[in-house]
Design a protein around this motif. Sequence first.
Motif, PDB file in Angstrom:
ATOM      1  N   THR A 141       0.955  -1.353   0.069  1.00 18.28           N
ATOM      2  CA  THR A 141      -0.001  -0.160  -0.110  1.00 18.28           C
ATOM      3  C   THR A 141       0.715   1.176   0.120  1.00 18.28           C
ATOM      4  OG1 THR A 141      -0.263  -0.209   2.369  1.00 18.28           O
ATOM      5  CG2 THR A 141      -1.996  -1.081   0.944  1.00 18.28           C
ATOM      6  N   ASP A 142       2.068   1.158   0.319  1.00 18.96           N
ATOM      7  CA  ASP A 142       2.995   2.480   0.366  1.00 18.96           C
ATOM      8  C   ASP A 142       2.930   2.930  -1.138  1.00 18.96           C
ATOM      9  OD1 ASP A 142       4.798   4.202   1.979  1.00 18.96           O
ATOM     10  OD2 ASP A 142       6.344   3.316   0.512  1.00 18.96           O
ATOM     11  N   LEU A 143       3.359   1.885  -2.251  1.00 16.84           N
ATOM     12  CA  LEU A 143       3.441   2.352  -3.310  1.00 16.84           C
ATOM     13  C   LEU A 143       1.865   2.745  -3.960  1.00 16.84           C
ATOM     14  CD1 LEU A 143       4.656   2.656  -6.453  1.00 16.84           C
ATOM     15  CD2 LEU A 143       4.284   0.333  -6.675  1.00 16.84           C
ATOM     16  N   ALA A 144       0.818   2.092  -3.354  1.00 19.35           N
ATOM     17  CA  ALA A 144      -0.323   2.570  -3.800  1.00 19.35           C
ATOM     18  C   ALA A 144      -0.869   4.029  -3.381  1.00 19.35           C
ATOM     19  CB  ALA A 144      -1.337   1.583  -3.233  1.00 19.35           C
ATOM     20  N   LEU A 145      -0.272   4.381  -2.419  1.00 16.67           N
ATOM     21  CA  LEU A 145      -0.549   5.644  -2.087  1.00 16.67           C
ATOM     22  C   LEU A 145       0.095   6.659  -2.986  1.00 16.67           C
ATOM     23  CD1 LEU A 145       0.220   5.250   1.911  1.00 16.67           C
ATOM     24  CD2 LEU A 145      -2.051   6.136   1.078  1.00 16.67           C
ATOM     25  N   ARG A 146       1.304   6.348  -3.278  1.00 11.23           N
ATOM     26  CA  ARG A 146       2.017   7.421  -4.288  1.00 11.23           C
ATOM     27  C   ARG A 146       1.226   7.431  -5.747  1.00 11.23           C
ATOM     28  NH1 ARG A 146       5.263   5.958  -0.371  1.00 11.23           N
ATOM     29  NH2 ARG A 146       7.168   7.285  -0.076  1.00 11.23           N
ATOM     30  N   LEU A 147       0.728   6.107  -5.988  1.00  7.11           N
ATOM     31  CA  LEU A 147      -0.019   6.142  -7.461  1.00  7.11           C
ATOM     32  C   LEU A 147      -1.405   6.746  -7.309  1.00  7.11           C
ATOM     33  CD1 LEU A 147       0.681   2.446  -8.524  1.00  7.11           C
ATOM     34  CD2 LEU A 147       1.690   4.659  -9.263  1.00  7.11           C
ATOM     35  N   LEU A 148      -2.238   6.413  -6.304  1.00  9.45           N
ATOM     36  CA  LEU A 148      -3.276   7.326  -5.839  1.00  9.45           C
ATOM     37  C   LEU A 148      -3.184   8.893  -5.705  1.00  9.45           C
ATOM     38  CD1 LEU A 148      -4.976   5.262  -3.059  1.00  9.45           C
ATOM     39  CD2 LEU A 148      -5.627   5.610  -5.303  1.00  9.45           C
ATOM     40  N   ALA A 149      -1.929   9.437  -5.188  1.00 10.86           N
ATOM     41  CA  ALA A 149      -1.612  10.592  -5.374  1.00 10.86           C
ATOM     42  C   ALA A 149      -1.601  11.167  -7.038  1.00 10.86           C
ATOM     43  CB  ALA A 149      -0.537  10.817  -4.709  1.00 10.86           C
ATOM     44  N   VAL A 150      -1.160  10.606  -7.680  1.00  7.98           N
ATOM     45  CA  VAL A 150      -1.202  10.886  -9.173  1.00  7.98           C
ATOM     46  C   VAL A 150      -2.585  10.774  -9.745  1.00  7.98           C
ATOM     47  CG1 VAL A 150      -0.359  10.058 -11.462  1.00  7.98           C
ATOM     48  CG2 VAL A 150       1.228  10.067  -9.396  1.00  7.98           C
ATOM     49  N   ILE A 151      -3.313   9.929  -9.606  1.00  6.43           N
ATOM     50  CA  ILE A 151      -4.471   9.802 -10.000  1.00  6.43           C
ATOM     51  C   ILE A 151      -5.614  10.546  -9.657  1.00  6.43           C
ATOM     52  CG2 ILE A 151      -6.499   8.087 -10.095  1.00  6.43           C
ATOM     53  CD1 ILE A 151      -4.627   5.943  -9.903  1.00  6.43           C
ATOM     54  N   LEU A 152      -5.467  10.693  -8.146  1.00  7.24           N
ATOM     55  CA  LEU A 152      -6.496  11.812  -7.670  1.00  7.24           C
ATOM     56  C   LEU A 152      -6.310  13.378  -7.800  1.00  7.24           C
ATOM     57  CD1 LEU A 152      -6.918   9.722  -4.195  1.00  7.24           C
ATOM     58  CD2 LEU A 152      -8.452   9.515  -6.330  1.00  7.24           C
ATOM     59  N   ASN A 153      -4.941  13.635  -7.971  1.00  6.37           N
ATOM     60  CA  ASN A 153      -4.505  14.932  -8.360  1.00  6.37           C
ATOM     61  C   ASN A 153      -5.385  15.989  -7.463  1.00  6.37           C
ATOM     62  OD1 ASN A 153      -2.846  17.102  -9.483  1.00  6.37           O
ATOM     63  ND2 ASN A 153      -4.780  17.122 -11.378  1.00  6.37           N
ATOM     64  N   ALA A 154      -5.234  16.043  -6.162  1.00  2.00           N
ATOM     65  CA  ALA A 154      -5.692  16.728  -5.234  1.00  2.00           C
ATOM     66  C   ALA A 154      -5.039  18.312  -5.165  1.00  2.00           C
ATOM     67  CB  ALA A 154      -5.774  16.215  -3.761  1.00  2.00           C
ATOM     68  N   GLU A 155      -5.988  19.188  -4.955  1.00  2.00           N
ATOM     69  CA  GLU A 155      -5.257  20.764  -4.630  1.00  2.00           C
ATOM     70  C   GLU A 155      -5.023  20.991  -3.573  1.00  2.00           C
ATOM     71  OE1 GLU A 155      -7.765  23.377  -7.300  1.00  2.00           O
ATOM     72  OE2 GLU A 155      -7.599  22.248  -9.068  1.00  2.00           O
ATOM     73  N   ARG A 156      -5.983  20.391  -2.471  1.00  2.00           N
ATOM     74  CA  ARG A 156      -5.972  20.884  -1.263  1.00  2.00           C
ATOM     75  C   ARG A 156      -6.121  19.586  -0.410  1.00  2.00           C
ATOM     76  NH1 ARG A 156      -9.539  23.602  -3.949  1.00  2.00           N
ATOM     77  NH2 ARG A 156     -11.243  22.584  -2.947  1.00  2.00           N
ATOM     78  N   PRO A 157      -5.166  18.665  -0.215  1.00  2.00           N
ATOM     79  CA  PRO A 157      -5.016  17.644   0.561  1.00  2.00           C
ATOM     80  C   PRO A 157      -4.952  17.837   1.928  1.00  2.00           C
ATOM     81  CG  PRO A 157      -2.912  17.840  -0.718  1.00  2.00           C
ATOM     82  CD  PRO A 157      -3.780  18.826  -1.140  1.00  2.00           C
ATOM     83  N   ALA A 158      -5.417  16.996   2.664  1.00  2.00           N
ATOM     84  CA  ALA A 158      -4.975  17.010   4.187  1.00  2.00           C
ATOM     85  C   ALA A 158      -4.929  15.377   4.669  1.00  2.00           C
ATOM     86  CB  ALA A 158      -6.259  17.631   4.998  1.00  2.00           C
ATOM     87  N   VAL A 159      -3.938  15.512   5.631  1.00  2.00           N
ATOM     88  CA  VAL A 159      -3.471  14.196   6.410  1.00  2.00           C
ATOM     89  C   VAL A 159      -4.072  14.303   7.959  1.00  2.00           C
ATOM     90  CG1 VAL A 159      -1.899  12.578   6.835  1.00  2.00           C
ATOM     91  CG2 VAL A 159      -1.924  13.832   4.605  1.00  2.00           C
ATOM     92  N   VAL A 160      -4.507  13.234   8.247  1.00  2.00           N
ATOM     93  CA  VAL A 160      -4.801  12.978   9.870  1.00  2.00           C
ATOM     94  C   VAL A 160      -3.492  12.890  10.403  1.00  2.00           C
ATOM     95  CG1 VAL A 160      -5.997  11.994  11.487  1.00  2.00           C
ATOM     96  CG2 VAL A 160      -7.207  12.493   9.653  1.00  2.00           C
ATOM     97  N   TRP A 161      -3.226  13.349  11.541  1.00  2.67           N
ATOM     98  CA  TRP A 161      -1.934  13.275  11.964  1.00  2.67           C
ATOM     99  C   TRP A 161      -1.995  13.375  13.602  1.00  2.67           C
ATOM    100  CZ3 TRP A 161       2.447  11.265  10.077  1.00  2.67           C
ATOM    101  CH2 TRP A 161       3.624  11.510  10.841  1.00  2.67           C
ATOM    102  N   PRO A 162      -1.484  12.809  14.526  1.00  2.10           N
ATOM    103  CA  PRO A 162      -0.503  11.547  14.060  1.00  2.10           C
ATOM    104  C   PRO A 162      -1.003  10.432  13.125  1.00  2.10           C
ATOM    105  CG  PRO A 162      -0.832  11.356  16.244  1.00  2.10           C
ATOM    106  CD  PRO A 162      -1.595  12.534  15.876  1.00  2.10           C
ATOM    107  N   GLY A 163      -0.019   9.818  12.301  1.00  2.00           N
ATOM    108  CA  GLY A 163      -0.532   8.951  11.396  1.00  2.00           C
ATOM    109  C   GLY A 163       0.779   8.212  10.867  1.00  2.00           C
ATOM    110  N   TYR A 164       0.362   7.788   9.638  1.00  2.00           N
ATOM    111  CA  TYR A 164       1.566   7.145   8.944  1.00  2.00           C
ATOM    112  C   TYR A 164       2.516   8.073   8.195  1.00  2.00           C
ATOM    113  CZ  TYR A 164      -0.486   2.376   9.462  1.00  2.00           C
ATOM    114  OH  TYR A 164      -0.928   1.466   9.876  1.00  2.00           O
ATOM    115  N   ALA A 165       3.633   8.175   8.204  1.00  3.41           N
ATOM    116  CA  ALA A 165       4.803   8.618   7.322  1.00  3.41           C
ATOM    117  C   ALA A 165       4.530   8.688   5.746  1.00  3.41           C
ATOM    118  CB  ALA A 165       6.214   8.505   7.924  1.00  3.41           C
TER     119      ALA A 165
END
Length: 319
Positions: free
Chosen positions: A81-105
């Motif tokens: 899923t580490d690679l999947a996250l990076r591929l999703l970042a390309v596919i989804l192309n978000a302009e204003r992403p947010a990440v819940v933290w603390p969480g996964y690096a």
Amino acid sequence: MTDLAEFWAHGGRVTAAARVFGGEDWIDLSTGIAPWAYPHGAIDPGHDRLPEPGELAALEAAAAQAFGVADPARVVAVPGTDLALRLLAVILNAERPAVVWPGYAGHVAAWPDARAVAALADPGDADLLVLASPANPNGFVTPPEHLLALTRQRIVVVDEAYADPAPGLGAQASDRLIVLRSFGKFHGLPGLRLGFVIAGGGVTVALRQLLGDWPVSSAAVRIGTVAYADRGFATGQAGRIETAGMLLDQALAGWPVVGHAPLFRLIETGDAHALFRHLCNRAILTRPFADRRDRLRIGLPPDGAALSRLTTALSEHDR
């Protein structure tokens, strides 16, 4: 004093720990991975040939059934899923992403420009929200109704790496609620590098185009297919995890446990970095954090001998 920076990103760095602290016969409690691997020795890994399309489809069908997903086409096998996250970042192309933290690096690595928000906090105008449920490192499970409500205004990516053996949110996944699942943590085979993305047709089609014809190895296909169909193992593994968790809780008696998931506990102490070093000096690797010097994550000891070593080491350090 020893620099701990190389241990902050993620667990599993036993070689580095042995280089820095010395010692032998290390116990790795840093990863939150089940310490009992799925017995795969009798399964032909198929290293001498490419995976057949039908074999890949069988893997995704077996995983879909385990996740409670009726349509296997909505389940995409990925090499972790580490690679999947990076591929999703390309596919989804978000302009204003947010990440819940603390969480996964890894979430931050995939969306380095993301704004950090607390669990259950209003993500504001974010058009994409990424979080883990159960969360890392505190094990917090975000209510499904909350996640579904969030999808009305944004795409939500939920990392369910620690959800096994429960079906999780897979049945409700869509192109607005994208779910990630990990094979290796529950089945004790992280080196197989196998995970899954569950989503609607738009995301799954785009993801398969990026991954190509052979997204995962023959070994991952064959072992994963057999393991997901082995409900007896899943039941037994869940029991082993529960028992080991109760024994770990006994070892941690007197230490404030401020978070937990079946595969780990999170404790709070005055100087967690000092405790991390203390345990490393006894060849026990745990998980420290750069931004929380008062917290340490501890995985499940694999057996009585490891539990005894941990209990003794903890008793030798001031709380």
